[in-house]
Design an enzyme around this catalytic site. Structure first.
Site, PDB file in Angstrom:
ATOM      1  N   ASP A 126     -36.780  -2.212 -35.065  1.00  0.00           N
ATOM      2  CA  ASP A 126     -36.265  -0.978 -35.664  1.00  0.00           C
ATOM      3  C   ASP A 126     -37.237   0.141 -35.341  1.00  0.00           C
ATOM      4  O   ASP A 126     -38.443  -0.091 -35.232  1.00  0.00           O
ATOM      5  CB  ASP A 126     -36.119  -1.122 -37.184  1.00  0.00           C
ATOM      6  CG  ASP A 126     -34.962  -2.025 -37.596  1.00  0.00           C
ATOM      7  OD1 ASP A 126     -34.021  -2.175 -36.804  1.00  0.00           O
ATOM      8  OD2 ASP A 126     -35.023  -2.568 -38.703  1.00  0.00           O
ATOM      9  N   ASP A 142     -27.877  -0.824 -35.263  1.00  0.00           N
ATOM     10  CA  ASP A 142     -27.539  -0.577 -36.670  1.00  0.00           C
ATOM     11  C   ASP A 142     -26.666   0.662 -36.816  1.00  0.00           C
ATOM     12  O   ASP A 142     -25.752   0.692 -37.639  1.00  0.00           O
ATOM     13  CB  ASP A 142     -28.807  -0.381 -37.509  1.00  0.00           C
ATOM     14  CG  ASP A 142     -29.705  -1.601 -37.543  1.00  0.00           C
ATOM     15  OD1 ASP A 142     -29.210  -2.721 -37.312  1.00  0.00           O
ATOM     16  OD2 ASP A 142     -30.913  -1.419 -37.791  1.00  0.00           O
TER      17      ASP A 142
END
Length: 180
Positions: A126, A142
């Protein structure tokens, strides 16, 4: 030819999403991991590395095997949904949602399988942090999953029951079979 495009374009879309996701993750690992990251917009949008061994917002940490089992089942369900969906113009947004969800799911699945010290024990990379609202760190995959899900839910509320009848065909047949 038009029917062929209805299947080739989604595959290209999924490949593009997965490619973009994996490319941004490679850039993050090569240039951001081990640093404090950098701001795109000062005190608003920041790029920095986070290794996520869970799912959205860090829930279900260290359950990679569960995600590795569930994700292909979800992807198979999405493919089935796409194949059952009528090839009419009014379903374009629903088809786009399925492409977004599938591409995002595959992008994060690749991380869970290959981005670890051992195969099938990886973590998701991330890197996008919206500091202004202290939103959990996320990635390109995401983003596509979230946008696809929101649009799909909105479409389910907007569409008429007749437009969604194709979703209920199997259920009605099953109910008839159970009553006989």
């Amino acid at each position: 030819m038009k029917k062929v495009l209805n299947y080739i374009l989604p595959l290209l879309g999924i490949a593009l999403i997965v490619g973009l996701d994996q490319y941004t993750k490679l850039l993050t690992l090569a240039h951001v991991k081990g640093t404090e990251g950098f701001y795109i917009i000062n005190k608003v949008l920041r790029i920095y590395f986070v290794s996520n061994e869970g799912m959205a917002w860090g829930m279900f940490q260290n359950k990679q095997i569960v995600f590795i089992i569930i994700t292909p089942i979800v992807i198979a369900g999405l493919i089935y949904l796409y194949l059952k969906m009528p090839l009419e113009k009014k379903y374009i947004w629903m088809r786009i949602c399925v492409v977004f969800l599938t591409g995002g799911a595959i992008g994060n699945l690749i991380d869970r399988i290959f981005r670890g010290e051992q195969l099938f024990h990886g973590s998701v990379v991330d890197m996008i942090y919206v500091e202004l609202i202290n939103f959990p760190v996320f990635n390109v995959a995401d983003s596509f999953v979230s946008v696809g899900f929101v649009i799909l839910v909105v479409m389910m509320f907007i569409m008429k029951d007749d437009d969604l009848a194709w979703l209920k065909i199997k259920r009605k047949e099953k109910d008839k079979n159970e009553n006989n």
